[in-house]
Design a protein around this motif. Sequence first.
Motif, PDB file in Angstrom:
ATOM      1  N   ALA A 119      -1.397  18.821  -2.723  1.00 46.29           N
ATOM      2  CA  ALA A 119      -2.159  18.424  -1.529  1.00 46.29           C
ATOM      3  C   ALA A 119      -1.958  16.939  -1.236  1.00 46.29           C
ATOM      4  O   ALA A 119      -1.876  16.534  -0.081  1.00 46.29           O
ATOM      5  CB  ALA A 119      -3.639  18.735  -1.723  1.00 46.29           C
ATOM      6  N   HIS A 120      -1.846  16.131  -2.288  1.00 48.09           N
ATOM      7  CA  HIS A 120      -1.645  14.694  -2.104  1.00 48.09           C
ATOM      8  C   HIS A 120      -0.247  14.414  -1.538  1.00 48.09           C
ATOM      9  O   HIS A 120      -0.095  13.591  -0.629  1.00 48.09           O
ATOM     10  CB  HIS A 120      -1.842  13.962  -3.428  1.00 48.09           C
ATOM     11  CG  HIS A 120      -3.183  14.225  -4.041  1.00 48.09           C
ATOM     12  ND1 HIS A 120      -3.476  13.882  -5.345  1.00 48.09           N
ATOM     13  CD2 HIS A 120      -4.310  14.793  -3.537  1.00 48.09           C
ATOM     14  CE1 HIS A 120      -4.728  14.220  -5.614  1.00 48.09           C
ATOM     15  NE2 HIS A 120      -5.252  14.789  -4.535  1.00 48.09           N
ATOM     16  N   LEU A 121       0.750  15.109  -2.064  1.00 49.13           N
ATOM     17  CA  LEU A 121       2.115  14.962  -1.541  1.00 49.13           C
ATOM     18  C   LEU A 121       2.187  15.452  -0.100  1.00 49.13           C
ATOM     19  O   LEU A 121       2.789  14.793   0.762  1.00 49.13           O
ATOM     20  CB  LEU A 121       3.107  15.739  -2.412  1.00 49.13           C
ATOM     21  CG  LEU A 121       4.550  15.770  -1.898  1.00 49.13           C
ATOM     22  CD1 LEU A 121       5.143  14.370  -1.831  1.00 49.13           C
ATOM     23  CD2 LEU A 121       5.400  16.688  -2.772  1.00 49.13           C
ATOM     24  N   ALA A 141       3.847  10.288  -6.922  1.00 51.08           N
ATOM     25  CA  ALA A 141       4.961  10.669  -7.802  1.00 51.08           C
ATOM     26  C   ALA A 141       4.493  10.823  -9.244  1.00 51.08           C
ATOM     27  O   ALA A 141       4.939  11.732  -9.962  1.00 51.08           O
ATOM     28  CB  ALA A 141       6.079   9.638  -7.709  1.00 51.08           C
ATOM     29  N   ALA A 142       3.591   9.952  -9.691  1.00 53.78           N
ATOM     30  CA  ALA A 142       3.091  10.016 -11.066  1.00 53.78           C
ATOM     31  C   ALA A 142       2.324  11.306 -11.330  1.00 53.78           C
ATOM     32  O   ALA A 142       2.246  11.763 -12.483  1.00 53.78           O
ATOM     33  CB  ALA A 142       2.204   8.811 -11.347  1.00 53.78           C
ATOM     34  N   GLU A 143       1.785  11.904 -10.287  1.00 51.25           N
ATOM     35  CA  GLU A 143       1.057  13.169 -10.440  1.00 51.25           C
ATOM     36  C   GLU A 143       1.998  14.363 -10.585  1.00 51.25           C
ATOM     37  O   GLU A 143       1.556  15.466 -10.871  1.00 51.25           O
ATOM     38  CB  GLU A 143       0.139  13.391  -9.234  1.00 51.25           C
ATOM     39  CG  GLU A 143      -0.983  12.386  -9.134  1.00 51.25           C
ATOM     40  CD  GLU A 143      -1.795  12.512  -7.867  1.00 51.25           C
ATOM     41  OE1 GLU A 143      -2.938  12.060  -7.876  1.00 51.25           O
ATOM     42  OE2 GLU A 143      -1.278  13.050  -6.853  1.00 51.25           O
ATOM     43  N   MET A 144       3.291  14.153 -10.386  1.00 50.02           N
ATOM     44  CA  MET A 144       4.309  15.213 -10.460  1.00 50.02           C
ATOM     45  C   MET A 144       3.863  16.460  -9.680  1.00 50.02           C
ATOM     46  O   MET A 144       3.669  17.526 -10.246  1.00 50.02           O
ATOM     47  CB  MET A 144       4.618  15.543 -11.915  1.00 50.02           C
ATOM     48  CG  MET A 144       5.218  14.376 -12.660  1.00 50.02           C
ATOM     49  SD  MET A 144       5.679  14.735 -14.356  1.00 50.02           S
ATOM     50  CE  MET A 144       4.080  14.952 -15.107  1.00 50.02           C
ATOM     51  N   PRO A 145       3.708  16.316  -8.364  1.00 47.08           N
ATOM     52  CA  PRO A 145       3.127  17.397  -7.563  1.00 47.08           C
ATOM     53  C   PRO A 145       3.972  18.661  -7.465  1.00 47.08           C
ATOM     54  O   PRO A 145       3.444  19.723  -7.118  1.00 47.08           O
ATOM     55  CB  PRO A 145       2.965  16.750  -6.181  1.00 47.08           C
ATOM     56  CG  PRO A 145       3.968  15.652  -6.141  1.00 47.08           C
ATOM     57  CD  PRO A 145       4.058  15.148  -7.548  1.00 47.08           C
ATOM     58  N   LEU A 146       5.257  18.572  -7.764  1.00 47.62           N
ATOM     59  CA  LEU A 146       6.118  19.756  -7.666  1.00 47.62           C
ATOM     60  C   LEU A 146       6.314  20.460  -9.003  1.00 47.62           C
ATOM     61  O   LEU A 146       7.003  21.485  -9.073  1.00 47.62           O
ATOM     62  CB  LEU A 146       7.473  19.361  -7.068  1.00 47.62           C
ATOM     63  CG  LEU A 146       7.398  18.745  -5.661  1.00 47.62           C
ATOM     64  CD1 LEU A 146       8.780  18.322  -5.183  1.00 47.62           C
ATOM     65  CD2 LEU A 146       6.745  19.701  -4.674  1.00 47.62           C
ATOM     66  N   SER A 147       5.726  19.932 -10.067  1.00 48.06           N
ATOM     67  CA  SER A 147       5.871  20.554 -11.382  1.00 48.06           C
ATOM     68  C   SER A 147       4.797  21.617 -11.589  1.00 48.06           C
ATOM     69  O   SER A 147       3.858  21.731 -10.815  1.00 48.06           O
ATOM     70  CB  SER A 147       5.819  19.493 -12.481  1.00 48.06           C
ATOM     71  OG  SER A 147       4.547  18.900 -12.511  1.00 48.06           O
ATOM     72  N   ILE A 158       0.842  -1.203   0.000  1.00 49.99           N
ATOM     73  CA  ILE A 158       0.000   0.000   0.000  1.00 49.99           C
ATOM     74  C   ILE A 158       0.872   1.246   0.000  1.00 49.99           C
ATOM     75  O   ILE A 158       0.616   2.207  -0.734  1.00 49.99           O
ATOM     76  CB  ILE A 158      -0.958  -0.010   1.209  1.00 49.99           C
ATOM     77  CG1 ILE A 158      -2.027  -1.093   1.022  1.00 49.99           C
ATOM     78  CG2 ILE A 158      -1.616   1.354   1.403  1.00 49.99           C
ATOM     79  CD1 ILE A 158      -2.885  -1.319   2.244  1.00 49.99           C
ATOM     80  N   GLY A 159       1.922   1.244   0.829  1.00 48.25           N
ATOM     81  CA  GLY A 159       2.826   2.395   0.883  1.00 48.25           C
ATOM     82  C   GLY A 159       3.519   2.647  -0.445  1.00 48.25           C
ATOM     83  O   GLY A 159       3.592   3.792  -0.910  1.00 48.25           O
ATOM     84  N   ILE A 160       3.988   1.589  -1.082  1.00 49.28           N
ATOM     85  CA  ILE A 160       4.647   1.741  -2.392  1.00 49.28           C
ATOM     86  C   ILE A 160       3.647   2.265  -3.418  1.00 49.28           C
ATOM     87  O   ILE A 160       3.957   3.168  -4.198  1.00 49.28           O
ATOM     88  CB  ILE A 160       5.271   0.405  -2.845  1.00 49.28           C
ATOM     89  CG1 ILE A 160       6.474   0.062  -1.962  1.00 49.28           C
ATOM     90  CG2 ILE A 160       5.669   0.456  -4.318  1.00 49.28           C
ATOM     91  CD1 ILE A 160       7.017  -1.334  -2.174  1.00 49.28           C
ATOM     92  N   GLY A 161       2.435   1.700  -3.400  1.00 53.95           N
ATOM     93  CA  GLY A 161       1.402   2.164  -4.329  1.00 53.95           C
ATOM     94  C   GLY A 161       1.085   3.634  -4.142  1.00 53.95           C
ATOM     95  O   GLY A 161       0.912   4.382  -5.111  1.00 53.95           O
ATOM     96  N   LEU A 162       1.012   4.072  -2.884  1.00 52.59           N
ATOM     97  CA  LEU A 162       0.728   5.475  -2.593  1.00 52.59           C
ATOM     98  C   LEU A 162       1.848   6.372  -3.099  1.00 52.59           C
ATOM     99  O   LEU A 162       1.594   7.411  -3.723  1.00 52.59           O
ATOM    100  CB  LEU A 162       0.530   5.654  -1.083  1.00 52.59           C
ATOM    101  CG  LEU A 162       0.177   7.060  -0.601  1.00 52.59           C
ATOM    102  CD1 LEU A 162      -1.161   7.512  -1.173  1.00 52.59           C
ATOM    103  CD2 LEU A 162       0.147   7.100   0.925  1.00 52.59           C
ATOM    104  N   ILE A 163       3.083   5.970  -2.865  1.00 54.72           N
ATOM    105  CA  ILE A 163       4.223   6.774  -3.330  1.00 54.72           C
ATOM    106  C   ILE A 163       4.248   6.862  -4.848  1.00 54.72           C
ATOM    107  O   ILE A 163       4.455   7.941  -5.423  1.00 54.72           O
ATOM    108  CB  ILE A 163       5.545   6.183  -2.782  1.00 54.72           C
ATOM    109  CG1 ILE A 163       5.621   6.391  -1.269  1.00 54.72           C
ATOM    110  CG2 ILE A 163       6.754   6.802  -3.480  1.00 54.72           C
ATOM    111  CD1 ILE A 163       6.721   5.613  -0.584  1.00 54.72           C
ATOM    112  N   VAL A 164       4.025   5.740  -5.520  1.00 57.78           N
ATOM    113  CA  VAL A 164       4.020   5.726  -6.993  1.00 57.78           C
ATOM    114  C   VAL A 164       2.898   6.614  -7.524  1.00 57.78           C
ATOM    115  O   VAL A 164       3.093   7.402  -8.455  1.00 57.78           O
ATOM    116  CB  VAL A 164       3.886   4.280  -7.518  1.00 57.78           C
ATOM    117  CG1 VAL A 164       3.591   4.256  -9.003  1.00 57.78           C
ATOM    118  CG2 VAL A 164       5.155   3.488  -7.216  1.00 57.78           C
ATOM    119  N   LYS A 165       1.716   6.505  -6.918  1.00 59.57           N
ATOM    120  CA  LYS A 165       0.575   7.317  -7.354  1.00 59.57           C
ATOM    121  C   LYS A 165       0.860   8.809  -7.228  1.00 59.57           C
ATOM    122  O   LYS A 165       0.628   9.599  -8.143  1.00 59.57           O
ATOM    123  CB  LYS A 165      -0.652   6.932  -6.532  1.00 59.57           C
ATOM    124  CG  LYS A 165      -1.941   7.618  -6.971  1.00 59.57           C
ATOM    125  CD  LYS A 165      -2.385   8.610  -5.941  1.00 59.57           C
ATOM    126  CE  LYS A 165      -3.726   9.229  -6.359  1.00 59.57           C
ATOM    127  NZ  LYS A 165      -3.901  10.574  -5.842  1.00 59.57           N
TER     128      LYS A 165
END
Length: 199
Positions: A165-167, A141-147, A132-139
Motif C-alpha cells: 500500500a505504501h509503494l 524500499a526498506a519495507e521490501m513491499p514486493l517480497s 523528502i522524496g529520497i527519504g520516502l523512497i528509502v523508507k
Amino acid sequence: MATALAIGSLVVEIQTLQARAEMAWLPELAAREPWRAITSAWLHLSPQHLIANLAGCAVVGLLGVAARLTARDAAAWLLAWPLTQFGLLFEPAIDRFGGASGVLHAGVAVAAIAMMRMRASHGRERVIGLLIGIGLIVKVAAEMPLSRPALRHVDGWNIAIAPLAHLSGLLAGVATALLCALAARAWALRSGDPTNRRA
C-alpha cells in the motif's frame, strides 16, 4: 485533503460494524463497487491503527501548509487516493484492506514533487522536496513491499501491515503530481498565460 482524510476516519469509526464492512477494500468488488477505493482509506482496523494514521494526517497536513501547496497539488492527491487502493489489485494475497497509510504516502509524494518544482529563492524548497522524496523512497524500499509475505505482522502492531500500500501510494502520488503539472503547463501554454510559479 489531510483534513478530509482525518475527519472521514473519525466519522467511520463511529459507524456500525455492517456499515464499516461495506467500506473495506475487497478486490473482488473493485469493478462493481469502485467507491470502496475511497472509503477504505477511512476504515481502520484497530484504535492503534486509527491513531497512527491520524498522526500521519497531521504531519502531511502541516507539510502541505509549509510547502504552500496549491489547488493543483490537492487535485493530484485526490486523484492518487483511489489509484493507491487500486494498486493493491496486483497482490492477490491482500483480500481485504483498510487504512490511510498508502494515501498518506501519496500525499507526501505529491508534496515532495511540488516542492522540487518551486521557483524559490536559493532553491531551499527544492532541496527540501528532494530530501523528502529520497527519504520516502528509502523508507518504502526498506519495507521490501514486493517480497513475501504480502501481509506482515510487526511487533507492537495488532494488525497485519501491507507494505505494498505504501509503494502503491508513492507511485500513485508521483504519477498524478506529474500528470497534473503537465496538464497545468499545457493549459498555460494554450491560454498564453506565462505566469506559473512552478517550472
